[in-house]
Design a protein around this motif. Sequence first.
Motif, PDB file in Angstrom:
ATOM      1  N   LYS A  46       0.827  -1.213   0.000  1.00 54.90           N
ATOM      2  CA  LYS A  46       0.000   0.000   0.000  1.00 54.90           C
ATOM      3  C   LYS A  46       0.861   1.263   0.000  1.00 54.90           C
ATOM      4  CE  LYS A  46      -3.415   2.372   2.916  1.00 54.90           C
ATOM      5  NZ  LYS A  46      -4.203   2.265   4.185  1.00 54.90           N
ATOM      6  N   ASN A  47       1.941   1.244   0.765  1.00 55.75           N
ATOM      7  CA  ASN A  47       2.812   2.414   0.907  1.00 55.75           C
ATOM      8  C   ASN A  47       3.928   2.462  -0.131  1.00 55.75           C
ATOM      9  OD1 ASN A  47       1.360   3.319   3.199  1.00 55.75           O
ATOM     10  ND2 ASN A  47       2.525   1.936   4.520  1.00 55.75           N
ATOM     11  N   LYS A  48       3.821   1.597  -1.150  1.00 57.09           N
ATOM     12  CA  LYS A  48       4.782   1.556  -2.258  1.00 57.09           C
ATOM     13  C   LYS A  48       6.211   1.227  -1.798  1.00 57.09           C
ATOM     14  CE  LYS A  48       1.732   2.586  -5.447  1.00 57.09           C
ATOM     15  NZ  LYS A  48       1.827   3.703  -6.363  1.00 57.09           N
ATOM     16  N   LYS A  49       6.312   0.520  -0.665  1.00 57.78           N
ATOM     17  CA  LYS A  49       7.618   0.041  -0.221  1.00 57.78           C
ATOM     18  C   LYS A  49       7.923  -1.340  -0.817  1.00 57.78           C
ATOM     19  CE  LYS A  49       7.575   2.606   4.139  1.00 57.78           C
ATOM     20  NZ  LYS A  49       7.596   2.511   5.620  1.00 57.78           N
ATOM     21  N   ALA A  50       6.940  -1.914  -1.469  1.00 48.09           N
ATOM     22  CA  ALA A  50       7.091  -3.199  -2.160  1.00 48.09           C
ATOM     23  C   ALA A  50       6.282  -3.139  -3.446  1.00 48.09           C
ATOM     24  CB  ALA A  50       6.613  -4.351  -1.278  1.00 48.09           C
ATOM     25  N   ASP A  51       6.706  -3.931  -4.428  1.00 43.51           N
ATOM     26  CA  ASP A  51       5.993  -4.019  -5.696  1.00 43.51           C
ATOM     27  C   ASP A  51       5.016  -5.187  -5.712  1.00 43.51           C
ATOM     28  OD1 ASP A  51       7.614  -1.885  -6.872  1.00 43.51           O
ATOM     29  OD2 ASP A  51       9.223  -3.374  -6.898  1.00 43.51           O
ATOM     30  N   TYR A  52       5.331  -6.219  -4.918  1.00 46.84           N
ATOM     31  CA  TYR A  52       4.531  -7.438  -4.902  1.00 46.84           C
ATOM     32  C   TYR A  52       4.478  -7.995  -3.483  1.00 46.84           C
ATOM     33  CZ  TYR A  52       5.570  -7.227  -9.912  1.00 46.84           C
ATOM     34  OH  TYR A  52       5.716  -6.815 -11.212  1.00 46.84           O
ATOM     35  N   VAL A  53       3.490  -8.839  -3.254  1.00 41.99           N
ATOM     36  CA  VAL A  53       3.369  -9.611  -2.009  1.00 41.99           C
ATOM     37  C   VAL A  53       3.250 -11.078  -2.370  1.00 41.99           C
ATOM     38  CG1 VAL A  53       1.794 -10.210  -0.126  1.00 41.99           C
ATOM     39  CG2 VAL A  53       2.370  -7.823  -0.535  1.00 41.99           C
ATOM     40  N   VAL A  54       3.967 -11.918  -1.648  1.00 44.20           N
ATOM     41  CA  VAL A  54       3.794 -13.368  -1.733  1.00 44.20           C
ATOM     42  C   VAL A  54       3.180 -13.810  -0.408  1.00 44.20           C
ATOM     43  CG1 VAL A  54       4.937 -15.604  -1.905  1.00 44.20           C
ATOM     44  CG2 VAL A  54       5.695 -13.701  -3.347  1.00 44.20           C
ATOM     45  N   MET A  55       2.018 -14.447  -0.469  1.00 44.79           N
ATOM     46  CA  MET A  55       1.277 -14.782   0.755  1.00 44.79           C
ATOM     47  C   MET A  55       0.719 -16.197   0.696  1.00 44.79           C
ATOM     48  SD  MET A  55      -2.136 -12.926   2.304  1.00 44.79           S
ATOM     49  CE  MET A  55      -3.192 -13.588   0.998  1.00 44.79           C
ATOM     50  N   ALA A  56       1.013 -16.987   1.717  1.00 43.76           N
ATOM     51  CA  ALA A  56       0.434 -18.323   1.821  1.00 43.76           C
ATOM     52  C   ALA A  56      -1.070 -18.208   2.047  1.00 43.76           C
ATOM     53  CB  ALA A  56       1.083 -19.098   2.963  1.00 43.76           C
ATOM     54  N   ILE A  57      -1.832 -19.077   1.391  1.00 43.12           N
ATOM     55  CA  ILE A  57      -3.283 -19.040   1.525  1.00 43.12           C
ATOM     56  C   ILE A  57      -3.856 -20.379   1.988  1.00 43.12           C
ATOM     57  CG2 ILE A  57      -3.845 -19.652  -0.866  1.00 43.12           C
ATOM     58  CD1 ILE A  57      -5.559 -16.910   1.282  1.00 43.12           C
ATOM     59  N   GLU A  58      -3.164 -21.477   1.690  1.00 50.55           N
ATOM     60  CA  GLU A  58      -3.648 -22.775   2.168  1.00 50.55           C
ATOM     61  C   GLU A  58      -2.533 -23.808   2.104  1.00 50.55           C
ATOM     62  OE1 GLU A  58      -6.334 -24.960  -0.528  1.00 50.55           O
ATOM     63  OE2 GLU A  58      -6.085 -23.285  -1.921  1.00 50.55           O
ATOM     64  N   ASN A  59      -2.675 -24.820   2.959  1.00 56.21           N
ATOM     65  CA  ASN A  59      -1.739 -25.934   3.002  1.00 56.21           C
ATOM     66  C   ASN A  59      -2.518 -27.234   2.872  1.00 56.21           C
ATOM     67  OD1 ASN A  59      -0.368 -28.092   5.067  1.00 56.21           O
ATOM     68  ND2 ASN A  59       1.174 -27.002   3.882  1.00 56.21           N
ATOM     69  N   SER A  60      -1.937 -28.192   2.172  1.00 55.31           N
ATOM     70  CA  SER A  60      -2.658 -29.437   1.897  1.00 55.31           C
ATOM     71  C   SER A  60      -2.929 -30.251   3.165  1.00 55.31           C
ATOM     72  CB  SER A  60      -1.865 -30.294   0.901  1.00 55.31           C
ATOM     73  OG  SER A  60      -0.557 -30.554   1.385  1.00 55.31           O
ATOM     74  N   ILE A  61      -2.232 -29.954   4.258  1.00 59.21           N
ATOM     75  CA  ILE A  61      -2.468 -30.653   5.521  1.00 59.21           C
ATOM     76  C   ILE A  61      -3.192 -29.747   6.517  1.00 59.21           C
ATOM     77  CG2 ILE A  61      -1.380 -31.752   7.531  1.00 59.21           C
ATOM     78  CD1 ILE A  61       0.858 -32.664   5.683  1.00 59.21           C
ATOM     79  N   ALA A  62      -2.681 -28.545   6.709  1.00 58.86           N
ATOM     80  CA  ALA A  62      -3.219 -27.646   7.736  1.00 58.86           C
ATOM     81  C   ALA A  62      -4.480 -26.923   7.288  1.00 58.86           C
ATOM     82  CB  ALA A  62      -2.152 -26.636   8.152  1.00 58.86           C
ATOM     83  N   GLY A  63      -4.754 -26.886   5.968  1.00 61.07           N
ATOM     84  CA  GLY A  63      -5.956 -26.241   5.469  1.00 61.07           C
ATOM     85  C   GLY A  63      -5.765 -24.766   5.156  1.00 61.07           C
ATOM     86  N   SER A  64      -6.863 -24.028   5.096  1.00 64.41           N
ATOM     87  CA  SER A  64      -6.840 -22.622   4.705  1.00 64.41           C
ATOM     88  C   SER A  64      -6.324 -21.742   5.841  1.00 64.41           C
ATOM     89  CB  SER A  64      -8.237 -22.152   4.308  1.00 64.41           C
ATOM     90  OG  SER A  64      -8.714 -22.861   3.185  1.00 64.41           O
ATOM     91  N   ILE A  65      -5.664 -20.642   5.456  1.00 64.68           N
ATOM     92  CA  ILE A  65      -5.238 -19.626   6.417  1.00 64.68           C
ATOM     93  C   ILE A  65      -6.301 -18.543   6.376  1.00 64.68           C
ATOM     94  CG2 ILE A  65      -3.370 -18.080   7.106  1.00 64.68           C
ATOM     95  CD1 ILE A  65      -1.466 -19.848   5.489  1.00 64.68           C
ATOM     96  N   LEU A  66      -7.299 -18.672   7.225  1.00 63.06           N
ATOM     97  CA  LEU A  66      -8.524 -17.872   7.103  1.00 63.06           C
ATOM     98  C   LEU A  66      -8.308 -16.362   7.222  1.00 63.06           C
ATOM     99  CD1 LEU A  66     -11.044 -20.144   9.047  1.00 63.06           C
ATOM    100  CD2 LEU A  66     -10.644 -19.999   6.586  1.00 63.06           C
ATOM    101  N   PRO A  67      -7.464 -15.862   8.147  1.00 61.68           N
ATOM    102  CA  PRO A  67      -7.301 -14.398   8.226  1.00 61.68           C
ATOM    103  C   PRO A  67      -6.799 -13.779   6.931  1.00 61.68           C
ATOM    104  CG  PRO A  67      -6.412 -15.456  10.191  1.00 61.68           C
ATOM    105  CD  PRO A  67      -6.713 -16.549   9.207  1.00 61.68           C
ATOM    106  N   ASN A  68      -6.076 -14.546   6.123  1.00 64.58           N
ATOM    107  CA  ASN A  68      -5.535 -13.986   4.888  1.00 64.58           C
ATOM    108  C   ASN A  68      -6.619 -13.728   3.845  1.00 64.58           C
ATOM    109  OD1 ASN A  68      -3.127 -14.090   6.140  1.00 64.58           O
ATOM    110  ND2 ASN A  68      -2.188 -15.623   4.818  1.00 64.58           N
TER     111      ASN A  68
END
Length: 302
Positions: A46-68
């Motif tokens: 948002k503050n233009k300190k990065a061009d991209y974000v890489v974010m985990a969204i789910e794992n095949s064992i642990a499931g979804s990362i709901l807050p994301n």
Amino acid sequence: MKTEKPRVAIQGIRASFHEEAAFQYFGEDIETIECNSFKQTFEALKNKKADYVVMAIENSIAGSILPNYSLLLSYGFPVIGEVYLPIQLHLMALPGVKFEDIKYVTSHPIAIRQCVDFFDEYPQLNIVESNDTAACAKRIRDEQLTDTVAIANSLAARLYGLDVLERRIESNKKNFTRFLILAHHENVPKKNHNKASLCFQVSNTVGALAKVLNIFAEQELNMSKIQSMPVLGKRNEYNFYVDVEWNDTKQYDTAIRQILKYTQNFNILGEYERHDEEGNSLPKDAATERVPRKYIKMKKMS
């Protein structure tokens, strides 16, 4: 103003699985922006300190990362890609430390849960949870801990100069984490998209969601993911997060036009090129794991 190297914000520190996913998507020539939380990665974007974000969204064992999912909706940055990363977990320690010297094992709670079969064999080990796998490896190096091992990936072992005592201790060898790539709207690539992440609400009536799902089926869209989350402060109202894939763009466009009649607060979170999970075949030998050249060079220089 963009720098020569893409600036990629990740939750965690260098050599984490997030950076490994970033290498897979962008290549190794990036500037990694370390953040303490997923929200901080979005703030960096948002503050233009990065061009991209890489974010985990789910794992095949642990499931979804709901807050994301909530972050996706609240910030509104488009999803421009995805990465399926095989999660390979190793036990690592300072050079010279023997397994019988170990008293403590430290890692992220999810990584620890993925290695329960291994630790069932060694009940004498004390488990210490932390917020980042790579940070655990770094702490062992920084504090010269001779009674502690970390669970992390091979990048962390290379970067922080640790020896791998046990390879591939994860219980499920076909363990994948899916990561989403997000960007500013001006950085959305012009590609032949064949996957989309959508979010919408439907009325609280019989068959409301079924009407939407039937449209996907009629237009031959494959629904590869559906996740529901309550709308904060509203009883019996839910956001539905859906991933769909298609071979014919016209059918996708038709489906979107039709489902607008049956949904509220409809959002296209991103349209992008799907990443083939099957393409990430697990190595037959853990020793064949690919380690980015930048870490190999650092190891030689140290």
